[in-house]
Scaffold this active site. Structure first.
Site, mmCIF file in Angstrom:
data_model
loop_
_atom_site.group_PDB
_atom_site.id
_atom_site.type_symbol
_atom_site.label_atom_id
_atom_site.label_comp_id
_atom_site.label_asym_id
_atom_site.label_seq_id
_atom_site.Cartn_x
_atom_site.Cartn_y
_atom_site.Cartn_z
ATOM 1 N N CYS A 26 44.906 -23.800 3.626
ATOM 2 C CA CYS A 26 45.114 -22.363 3.732
ATOM 3 C C CYS A 26 45.516 -22.323 5.275
ATOM 4 C CB CYS A 26 43.436 -21.661 3.677
ATOM 5 S SG CYS A 26 43.551 -20.025 4.594
ATOM 6 N N CYS A 86 42.482 -20.563 7.861
ATOM 7 C CA CYS A 86 41.309 -21.439 8.081
ATOM 8 C C CYS A 86 41.311 -22.041 9.559
ATOM 9 C CB CYS A 86 41.015 -22.519 7.025
ATOM 10 S SG CYS A 86 40.099 -21.920 5.442
ATOM 11 N N HIS A 128 36.541 -19.583 4.288
ATOM 12 C CA HIS A 128 37.363 -19.203 3.373
ATOM 13 C C HIS A 128 37.195 -18.328 2.133
ATOM 14 C CE1 HIS A 128 41.307 -19.920 1.527
ATOM 15 N NE2 HIS A 128 40.802 -20.193 0.525
ATOM 16 N N ASN A 175 44.655 -5.672 2.808
ATOM 17 C CA ASN A 175 45.040 -5.836 1.379
ATOM 18 C C ASN A 175 43.935 -6.921 1.090
ATOM 19 O OD1 ASN A 175 47.162 -4.164 1.411
ATOM 20 N ND2 ASN A 175 48.628 -5.857 2.097
ATOM 21 N N SER A 231 48.575 -12.211 0.112
ATOM 22 C CA SER A 231 48.847 -13.512 0.158
ATOM 23 C C SER A 231 48.111 -14.563 -0.006
ATOM 24 C CB SER A 231 49.978 -13.603 1.182
ATOM 25 O OG SER A 231 49.391 -13.490 2.432
ATOM 26 N N HIS A 272 41.741 -16.168 1.790
ATOM 27 C CA HIS A 272 40.848 -15.820 3.065
ATOM 28 C C HIS A 272 40.644 -14.572 3.805
ATOM 29 C CE1 HIS A 272 39.777 -18.615 6.557
ATOM 30 N NE2 HIS A 272 39.375 -17.307 6.918
ATOM 31 N N GLN A 315 45.358 -7.047 8.758
ATOM 32 C CA GLN A 315 46.505 -6.873 9.371
ATOM 33 C C GLN A 315 46.394 -5.594 10.586
ATOM 34 O OE1 GLN A 315 50.273 -7.642 7.863
ATOM 35 N NE2 GLN A 315 49.578 -8.111 5.953
ATOM 36 N N GLU A 362 48.645 13.638 8.316
ATOM 37 C CA GLU A 362 47.172 14.007 8.544
ATOM 38 C C GLU A 362 46.868 14.650 9.751
ATOM 39 O OE1 GLU A 362 44.460 10.567 7.802
ATOM 40 O OE2 GLU A 362 44.881 10.530 5.604
ATOM 41 N N TYR A 367 55.022 9.975 -14.471
ATOM 42 C CA TYR A 367 54.713 11.433 -13.661
ATOM 43 C C TYR A 367 54.311 11.147 -12.535
ATOM 44 C CZ TYR A 367 52.983 16.322 -13.396
ATOM 45 O OH TYR A 367 52.909 17.440 -12.975
ATOM 46 N N GLN A 420 48.163 11.632 -10.736
ATOM 47 C CA GLN A 420 47.103 12.206 -11.824
ATOM 48 C C GLN A 420 46.120 11.000 -12.169
ATOM 49 O OE1 GLN A 420 47.034 10.589 -14.877
ATOM 50 N NE2 GLN A 420 45.693 12.222 -16.046
HETATM 51 P P1 H2U Z 1 48.421 -10.214 3.517
HETATM 52 O O1 H2U Z 1 47.509 -9.386 4.406
HETATM 53 O O2 H2U Z 1 49.387 -9.080 2.604
HETATM 54 O O3 H2U Z 1 47.909 -11.553 2.579
HETATM 55 O O4 H2U Z 1 49.580 -10.889 4.626
HETATM 56 C C1 H2U Z 1 49.084 -12.089 5.385
HETATM 57 C C2 H2U Z 1 50.200 -11.917 6.407
HETATM 58 O O5 H2U Z 1 49.995 -13.125 6.948
HETATM 59 C C3 H2U Z 1 51.579 -11.916 6.161
HETATM 60 O O6 H2U Z 1 52.187 -10.719 6.734
HETATM 61 C C4 H2U Z 1 51.297 -13.598 7.777
HETATM 62 C C5 H2U Z 1 52.229 -12.909 6.792
HETATM 63 O O7 H2U Z 1 53.333 -12.708 7.214
HETATM 64 N N1 H2U Z 1 51.327 -15.061 7.854
HETATM 65 C C6 H2U Z 1 51.515 -15.540 8.871
HETATM 66 O O8 H2U Z 1 51.518 -14.928 10.028
HETATM 67 N N2 H2U Z 1 51.605 -16.962 9.257
HETATM 68 C C7 H2U Z 1 51.514 -17.818 7.934
HETATM 69 O O9 H2U Z 1 51.469 -19.130 8.347
HETATM 70 C C8 H2U Z 1 51.538 -17.275 6.781
HETATM 71 C C9 H2U Z 1 51.422 -15.943 6.569
HETATM 72 ZN ZN ZN Z 2 40.948 -20.187 4.756
#
Ligand code: H2U
Ligand code: ZN
Length: 347
Positions: free
Chosen positions: A50, A53, A113, A153, A161, A164, A168, A182, A316, A323
């Site tokens: 990961c 991590c 993680h 997300n 992606s 863990h 952002q 808003e 739609y 909707q």
């Molecule tokens: P998500 O929140 O959509 O999973 O995005 C994780 C972000 O982590 C993604 O914008 C970044 C990606 O660019 N990232 C890094 O900055 N370093 C990495 O080693 C892998 C992913």
């Molecule tokens: Zn992790």
């Protein structure tokens, strides 16, 4: 007699000025379309592969420290960057473009993680709230930045992606469209009524008690009257605050508690790690709009009927109006009835 629970109607979103179509009688239609993969729920506490991590290396080549609580770093693949030349084009008002500066950060919510906010303790979630506030304070000193979007997300279905727990922050030079809408709507309401739109809305929801899912001394969690996603929720402070750094210690703890309840209710609904996109809307930076701006959280989860059937925003919705079938009151009631203990703790 017109009944909200039976008859098709439109609902107004006073925060954006947009409408949504509600068709309660459609909930009974059969589904033979796409189903989603069920998210894996047996994650290791530490994953050597990961990139978030502690101690692991990221794709940009840097190593994460052995962090113990939270950790933030500049996104290695930032959509917004500071170091670009300024420029713009305008070809007879038809082809219009402008350079946009800013930066993006990634925030690890926990060294573990396998955790999600729904499975964290209140002190653990409080460290996330503290980090958001630190980041907000730091970034808002930058005079080139006018808006800071904090978001999360969650789940592969939302394009996340990596499982863990992380979120952002994207900060930019101009105010993006949704917060700008808003902002304008809250200002209009304040100008017309000499009162804050969301202070009034929160008071009304508490008095009616039809869409409130949970509340504590400082915050309410509710399904907004104008919800688009089936189980869309908002978390709003009861007190008027335009930015998260205005919270007292007690309010930060209350926020952590209600975020956990929101997460547990979501996971308990379909007994799955519930996907969603969450974001905090706050006053634009370097702007005098404290009076009308009431900060709040939006949670947009895509699931509709089960852990595998999601709502599609197509047809739609793409061409005309969003909707929904199930009413906001029905969704609020379903979420309200669910236990406050995570379903995995019952085993
Ligand atoms: P998500 O929140 O959509 O999973 O995005 C994780 C972000 O982590 C993604 O914008 C970044 C990606 O660019 N990232 C890094 O900055 N370093 C990495 O080693 C892998 C992913
Ligand atoms: Zn992790």
């Amino acid at each position: 007699m017109f009944e909200f629970t039976e008859h098709t109607h439109k609902r107004y979103n006073p925060l954006t000025g947009e409408w949504i179509l509600v068709s309660p009688h459609r909930t009974k239609r059969p589904w033979q379309g796409q189903t989603e993969e069920i998210a894996k729920d047996n994650m290791p506490e530490y994953d050597p592969n990961c990139y978030l991590c502690p101690g692991n290396s990221r794709s940009g080549g840097e190593n994460n420290p052995e962090y113990k609580e939270t950790f933030s770093f500049v996104n290695d693949f930032s959509a917004l960057v500071t170091d670009i030349p300024e420029g713009d084009i305008n070809d007879e008002d038809l082809l219009v473009a402008k350079s946009e500066k800013g930066f993006c950060k990634v925030i690890c919510f926990s060294p573990r993680h396998d955790l999600t906010i729904a499975k964290m303790s209140r002190p653990e979630v409080k460290t996330i709230v503290d980090l958001w506030i630190n980041e907000w304070n730091e970034i808002s000193k930058n005079k080139e930045i006018n808006y800071i979007q904090i978001f999360e997300n969650r789940g592969a279905m939302m394009g996340c992606s990596n499982p863990h727990p992380h979120g952002q922050i994207w900060a930019n030079q101009t105010i993006p469209d949704i917060p700008a809408k808003e902002s304008a709507m809250q200002k209009k309401y304040m100008d017309e009524k000499c009162s804050c739109l969301l202070c009034d809305y929160v008071k009304k929801e508490i008095a009616l008690n039809e869409r409130i899912v949970a509340q504590n001394d400082s915050f309410v969690m509710l399904v907004p009257f104008w919800a688009v996603w089936p189980y869309e929720t908002m978390i709003l402070p009861k007190r008027h605050m335009s930015t998260i750094d205005q919270m007292s210690e007690k309010e930060k703890e209350d926020l952590a508690s209600i975020m956990i309840i929101n997460g547990i209710k979501f996971d308990n609904l379909f007994k799955t790690s519930f996907p969603y996109s969450m974001g905090i809307h706050q006053k634009p930076v370097n702007e005098e709009s404290d009076k009308e701006w009431h900060f709040h959280f939006h949670y947009y989860p895509p699931l509709l009927r089960s852990a595998t059937v999601k709502k599609f925003m197509v047809g739609y919705e793409m061409m005309a109006n969003p909707q929904r079938d199930i009413t906001a009151e029905q969704s609020a009631n379903i979420l309200k009835q669910l236990p406050d203990i995570h379903y995995t703790k019952n085993n």
